[in-house]
Design a protein around this motif. Structure first.
Motif, PDB file in Angstrom:
ATOM      1  N   MET A  17       0.993  -1.071  -0.322  1.00  0.00           N
ATOM      2  CA  MET A  17       0.124  -0.093  -0.161  1.00  0.00           C
ATOM      3  C   MET A  17       0.916   1.056  -0.411  1.00  0.00           C
ATOM      4  SD  MET A  17      -2.699   1.302   2.840  1.00  0.00           S
ATOM      5  CE  MET A  17      -4.323  -0.073   1.890  1.00  0.00           C
ATOM      6  N   VAL A  18       0.446   1.710  -0.995  1.00  0.00           N
ATOM      7  CA  VAL A  18       1.366   3.550  -0.893  1.00  0.00           C
ATOM      8  C   VAL A  18      -0.315   4.368  -0.273  1.00  0.00           C
ATOM      9  CG1 VAL A  18       3.160   2.967  -2.619  1.00  0.00           C
ATOM     10  CG2 VAL A  18       1.303   3.547  -3.409  1.00  0.00           C
ATOM     11  N   LEU A  19       0.986   5.529   0.163  1.00  0.00           N
ATOM     12  CA  LEU A  19       0.287   6.499   0.705  1.00  0.00           C
ATOM     13  C   LEU A  19       0.868   7.966   0.727  1.00  0.00           C
ATOM     14  CD1 LEU A  19       0.503   5.369   4.553  1.00  0.00           C
ATOM     15  CD2 LEU A  19      -1.757   4.963   3.118  1.00  0.00           C
ATOM     16  N   ALA A  20      -0.308   9.420   0.565  1.00  0.00           N
ATOM     17  CA  ALA A  20       0.987  10.242   0.553  1.00  0.00           C
ATOM     18  C   ALA A  20      -0.135  11.183   0.429  1.00  0.00           C
ATOM     19  CB  ALA A  20       1.440  10.643  -1.093  1.00  0.00           C
ATOM     20  N   ASP A  21      -0.595  13.372   0.762  1.00  0.00           N
ATOM     21  CA  ASP A  21      -1.125  13.538   0.842  1.00  0.00           C
ATOM     22  C   ASP A  21      -1.932  13.885   1.776  1.00  0.00           C
ATOM     23  OD1 ASP A  21       1.374  15.084  -0.918  1.00  0.00           O
ATOM     24  OD2 ASP A  21       0.659  13.716  -1.962  1.00  0.00           O
ATOM     25  N   HIS A  22      -2.856  13.119   1.983  1.00  0.00           N
ATOM     26  CA  HIS A  22      -4.191  13.568   2.395  1.00  0.00           C
ATOM     27  C   HIS A  22      -4.296  11.938   3.480  1.00  0.00           C
ATOM     28  CE1 HIS A  22      -8.307  12.249   2.117  1.00  0.00           C
ATOM     29  NE2 HIS A  22      -9.140  13.997   2.223  1.00  0.00           N
ATOM     30  N   GLU A  23      -5.094  12.718   4.676  1.00  0.00           N
ATOM     31  CA  GLU A  23      -5.225  11.511   5.087  1.00  0.00           C
ATOM     32  C   GLU A  23      -6.229  10.927   5.066  1.00  0.00           C
ATOM     33  OE1 GLU A  23      -3.999  12.968   9.392  1.00  0.00           O
ATOM     34  OE2 GLU A  23      -2.616  13.537   8.925  1.00  0.00           O
ATOM     35  N   SER A  24      -6.430   9.317   5.043  1.00  0.00           N
ATOM     36  CA  SER A  24      -7.440   8.903   4.543  1.00  0.00           C
ATOM     37  C   SER A  24      -8.809   8.829   6.105  1.00  0.00           C
ATOM     38  CB  SER A  24      -7.812   7.345   3.725  1.00  0.00           C
ATOM     39  OG  SER A  24      -8.555   6.570   3.428  1.00  0.00           O
ATOM     40  N   LYS A  25      -9.599   8.822   5.601  1.00  0.00           N
ATOM     41  CA  LYS A  25     -10.822   8.548   7.050  1.00  0.00           C
ATOM     42  C   LYS A  25     -10.701   7.390   7.066  1.00  0.00           C
ATOM     43  CE  LYS A  25     -13.039  13.011   7.603  1.00  0.00           C
ATOM     44  NZ  LYS A  25     -14.329  14.212   7.723  1.00  0.00           N
ATOM     45  N   LEU A  26     -10.779   6.532   5.651  1.00  0.00           N
ATOM     46  CA  LEU A  26     -11.209   5.117   5.914  1.00  0.00           C
ATOM     47  C   LEU A  26     -10.372   4.153   6.435  1.00  0.00           C
ATOM     48  CD1 LEU A  26     -12.988   3.072   4.237  1.00  0.00           C
ATOM     49  CD2 LEU A  26     -11.903   2.928   2.347  1.00  0.00           C
ATOM     50  N   LEU A  27      -9.507   4.443   5.994  1.00  0.00           N
ATOM     51  CA  LEU A  27      -8.027   3.965   7.236  1.00  0.00           C
ATOM     52  C   LEU A  27      -7.546   4.384   8.175  1.00  0.00           C
ATOM     53  CD1 LEU A  27      -5.275   4.139   4.345  1.00  0.00           C
ATOM     54  CD2 LEU A  27      -7.129   2.244   4.445  1.00  0.00           C
ATOM     55  N   TYR A  28      -7.722   5.301   8.654  1.00  0.00           N
ATOM     56  CA  TYR A  28      -7.831   6.661   9.985  1.00  0.00           C
ATOM     57  C   TYR A  28      -9.206   6.291  10.552  1.00  0.00           C
ATOM     58  CZ  TYR A  28      -4.549   9.317  13.023  1.00  0.00           C
ATOM     59  OH  TYR A  28      -4.544  10.258  13.988  1.00  0.00           O
ATOM     60  N   ASP A  29     -10.064   6.429   9.978  1.00  0.00           N
ATOM     61  CA  ASP A  29     -11.449   7.558  11.461  1.00  0.00           C
ATOM     62  C   ASP A  29     -11.944   6.070  11.521  1.00  0.00           C
ATOM     63  OD1 ASP A  29     -10.411   9.800  11.263  1.00  0.00           O
ATOM     64  OD2 ASP A  29     -11.875  11.263  10.173  1.00  0.00           O
ATOM     65  N   TYR A  30     -12.224   4.931  10.007  1.00  0.00           N
ATOM     66  CA  TYR A  30     -13.107   3.979  10.244  1.00  0.00           C
ATOM     67  C   TYR A  30     -11.945   2.730  10.602  1.00  0.00           C
ATOM     68  CZ  TYR A  30     -15.918   7.870   9.488  1.00  0.00           C
ATOM     69  OH  TYR A  30     -17.270   8.960   9.087  1.00  0.00           O
ATOM     70  N   TYR A  31     -10.249   2.503  11.283  1.00  0.00           N
ATOM     71  CA  TYR A  31      -9.432   1.701  10.604  1.00  0.00           C
ATOM     72  C   TYR A  31     -11.158   0.698  10.725  1.00  0.00           C
ATOM     73  CZ  TYR A  31      -5.878  -1.357  11.669  1.00  0.00           C
ATOM     74  OH  TYR A  31      -5.204  -2.161  11.542  1.00  0.00           O
TER      75      TYR A  31
END
Length: 198
Positions: free
Chosen positions: A1-15
């Motif tokens: 998985m690659v990530l950049a620039d924007h914190e994903s609510k799907l991955l973070y808030d709704y882990y």
């Protein structure tokens, strides 16, 4: 998985651990908070690698805990050679994590021995894109020509970058091809199978 620039609510808030269970490696292409990356390093079994983006000056005093910085290095993961060169084109004098084309070339020259010893690399990880490969015309979002040279010479399987947000242009491309290299814009997050399935 690659990530950049924007914190994903799907991955973070709704882990959801189920969403991450098949992820073997997480790579950040920059401009994400240290806490965000540390979150994945703490809750996921996958190692978290990162390069710095042009807005990651806080990493100097508070780097992401439990994560591995691959700046100016070739990191080996299960035999895959991963080259890290973070930062963006310099648009503010003396700003951290910003470089002129010449400065980026100098960084690369210091890696000559590692490139020779590892016989090249399989994945290039940066924050900025390559020049005229999904970059923008303005200086802050212009890509580095030296990244094109790297792809032409070593023909890596992948080039992962961030910096170009999905809302910057109607021409946003998640995936592109440059010679034999598949170019992925890691904005938000994206899951890749390595090697590409047929």
């Amino acid at each position: 998985m690659v990530l950049a620039d924007h914190e994903s609510k799907l991955l973070y808030d709704y882990y959801d651990p189920e969403r991450m269970k098949d992820i073997d490696l997480i790579i950040s292409c920059g401009d994400l908070s240290a806490d965000y990356l540390s979150f994945f390093a703490t809750l996921c079994r996958a190692p978290v690698l990162y390069v710095r983006g042009n807005h990651d000056k806080k990493y100097a005093t508070k780097p992401p805990e439990g994560c591995i910085c691959i700046e100016d290095d070739i990191f080996l993961f299960e035999g895959i050679r991963i080259l890290g060169l973070g930062g963006s084109m310099r648009y503010i004098p003396q700003a951290p994590n910003q470089f002129t084309e010449r400065q980026m070339q100098k960084r690369l020259k210091k890696l000559r021995y590692k490139l020779w010893r590892h016989k090249g690399f399989d994945i290039l990880v940066s924050h900025a894109p390559a020049y005229q490969v999904n970059d923008l015309e303005d200086l802050p979002h212009r890509g580095f020509a030296v990244f094109r040279t790297l792809m032409e010479r070593y023909e890596p399987k992948f080039f992962f970058h961030g910096h170009i947000h999905a809302n910057y242009s109607r021409d946003f491309k998640r995936q592109d091809q440059f010679g034999k290299t598949t170019v992925i814009n890691a904005y938000d997050f994206y899951v890749i199978e390595y090697p590409l399935s047929k």
